[in-house]
Design a protein around this motif. Structure first.
Motif, PDB file in Angstrom:
ATOM      1  N   VAL A 124       3.372   4.661  40.779  1.00 22.49           N
ATOM      2  CA  VAL A 124       4.601   4.664  41.572  1.00 22.49           C
ATOM      3  C   VAL A 124       4.179   4.574  43.038  1.00 22.49           C
ATOM      4  O   VAL A 124       3.510   5.471  43.552  1.00 22.49           O
ATOM      5  N   THR A 125       4.566   3.505  43.689  1.00 27.59           N
ATOM      6  CA  THR A 125       4.117   3.272  45.065  1.00 27.59           C
ATOM      7  C   THR A 125       4.916   4.116  46.056  1.00 27.59           C
ATOM      8  O   THR A 125       6.147   4.181  45.987  1.00 27.59           O
ATOM      9  N   LEU A 126       4.209   4.770  46.943  1.00 25.41           N
ATOM     10  CA  LEU A 126       4.843   5.552  48.005  1.00 25.41           C
ATOM     11  C   LEU A 126       5.505   4.605  48.998  1.00 25.41           C
ATOM     12  O   LEU A 126       4.884   3.663  49.485  1.00 25.41           O
ATOM     13  N   ARG A 127       6.772   4.878  49.296  1.00 24.08           N
ATOM     14  CA  ARG A 127       7.492   4.047  50.253  1.00 24.08           C
ATOM     15  C   ARG A 127       6.933   4.244  51.662  1.00 24.08           C
ATOM     16  O   ARG A 127       6.386   5.292  51.996  1.00 24.08           O
ATOM     17  N   LEU A 128       7.115   3.266  52.512  1.00 25.23           N
ATOM     18  CA  LEU A 128       6.591   3.335  53.867  1.00 25.23           C
ATOM     19  C   LEU A 128       7.222   4.469  54.662  1.00 25.23           C
ATOM     20  O   LEU A 128       6.565   5.076  55.513  1.00 25.23           O
TER      21      LEU A 128
END
Length: 392
Positions: free
Chosen positions: A175-179
């Motif tokens: 799950v990619t961390l949002r900017l």
């Protein structure tokens, strides 16, 4: 059941003999803040992996336990496995991680094993590399089976890293961390000075949702300066509440004695102290104290205004100030409810702002004009709030 897995094993980099997990952060310690994020996700159990039990850690764990959650300390994967329910959904938070409630809640809601990741090229210091050109960003959702896998390995393995790679080998979803998460200060930190700065950012962000000009111009800078100092010196929320109460009662007594400007200034100091105590109670999960401070912030300025009007009218043998004060209280109270229902505009009045305006006029020697100014400000706020409700 959701269980939280925290780590208190790494030493602080700039505090000899102190664990990074017990460094001051956002009105408490870092591990208390991490536990608060897990409790916001309805975690029913907190398991803390420790290397040693320091006095600061023992105190922090005791405060976490007072929030109504089971807290267990373990030293190995086998110990952790014995404490965790076999069907528990485990949210693992890295040692020294600073993040937000939204990030933890997002991972806690995953159905299976999941790792919060960032591209390896953008990884902050402390983020451990995993497969697929990614780095672990410090939060993972793992099944209790991963702990069982780690328990079969030698005990001298780093448990946090072992669990991470066990989840990765089991096919954990990335799950990619949002900017915006990185912009909110997400990262691993084990230095006291840098962690304190991150704590100020968290406090500032928490108060940014309160749009009143007074809260942004006065309270937010005050909180950024005072709350880290309070946390660093281990001052309890109860002590802060007691100090606020003393200032308020002393201010009311001073007004009754015929010194309205000084008395209102003392009440204002009490209100500001109560706002800080409320912020402490929020970050330390003390709902009773939070509620008490909110009541005091609403009630004390009203009492001070009525008492001031009584003193002024008694000296001038009129009823003008009393009538203005009653009008201000009614309009301000209704405006408070209307503003809360419609969403505040930055310029709208709030109770501490009304008191600050009244204090200014009283110190200048014009208390009746001050009450009139507060009445007008409250009336304009009410009209604007009602109009906003009509067009909502």
């Amino acid at each position: 059941m959701l269980a939280g897995l925290l780590f208190a094993t790494h030493e602080a980099e700039d505090r000899s003999g102190m664990l990074a997990a017990t460094l001051p952060f956002a009105a408490a310690t870092l591990i208390e803040y991490q536990a608060r994020l897990l409790l916001a996700c309805d975690a029913g159990q907190i398991v803390v992996v420790v290397s040693r039990l320091t006095p600061e850690l023992i105190g922090a764990l005791a405060r976490i336990g007072r929030r109504g959650v089971a807290v267990d300390t373990v030293r190995s994967a086998a110990d952790a496995l014995a404490k965790l329910h076999p069907l528990a959904r485990v949210v693992m938070v890295a040692d020294g991680l600073v993040t937000t409630e939204d990030v933890v809640s997002r991972i806690a809601g995953e159905a299976g094993d999941a790792l919060l990741v960032v591209p390896a090229a953008q990884a902050a210091p402390g983020f451990e590399r995993v497969g697929g050109g990614a780095a672990w960003a410090g939060v993972a959702r793992i099944d209790a089976g991963r702990v069982a896998d780690a328990a079969r390995l030698p005990e001298d393995y780093d448990l946090q890293s072992t669990l991470l790679h066990a989840a990765e080998q089991a096919g954990a979803r990335h799950v990619t961390l949002r900017l915006d998460g990185m912009a909110m200060g997400h990262g691993i930190e084990r230095r006291a000075v840098a962690l304190e700065e991150r704590g100020r950012a968290v406090l500032s962000a928490s108060m940014a949702v309160r749009p009143s000009w007074f809260e942004r111009v006065v309270l937010r800078p005050l909180a950024r300066m005072a709350i880290p100092w309070i946390a660093r010196h281990g001052i309890g929320t109860e002590a802060c509440c007691a100090g606020a109460a003393v200032a308020m009662f002393a201010g009311l007594a001073t007004i009754a004695s015929g010194f309205p400007g000084s008395g209102l200034a003392l009440v204002l100091v009490g209100i500001l102290s109560s706002e800080l105590a409320g912020a402490l109670a929020l970050f330390r999960d003390e709902p009773g104290l939070l509620r008490a401070n909110r009541i005091a912030i609403l009630v004390a300025p009203g009492l001070a205004t009525l008492l001031l009007a009584h003193v002024v009218d008694a000296q001038a043998a009129t009823t003008t100030a009393r009538l203005l004060a009653l009008f201000a209280l009614v309009v301000g109270g209704v405006g408070e409810r209307a503003a809360s229902a419609s969403g505040r505009r930055p310029w709208w009045g709030v109770t501490p702002a009304y008191l600050a305006l009244l204090t200014l006029f009283a110190l200048l020697g014009y208390p009746t004009f001050g009450i009139a100014a507060v009445s007008a400000y409250a009336a304009v706020t009410l009209i604007a709030a009602v109009e906003r409700l009509r067009h909502a």
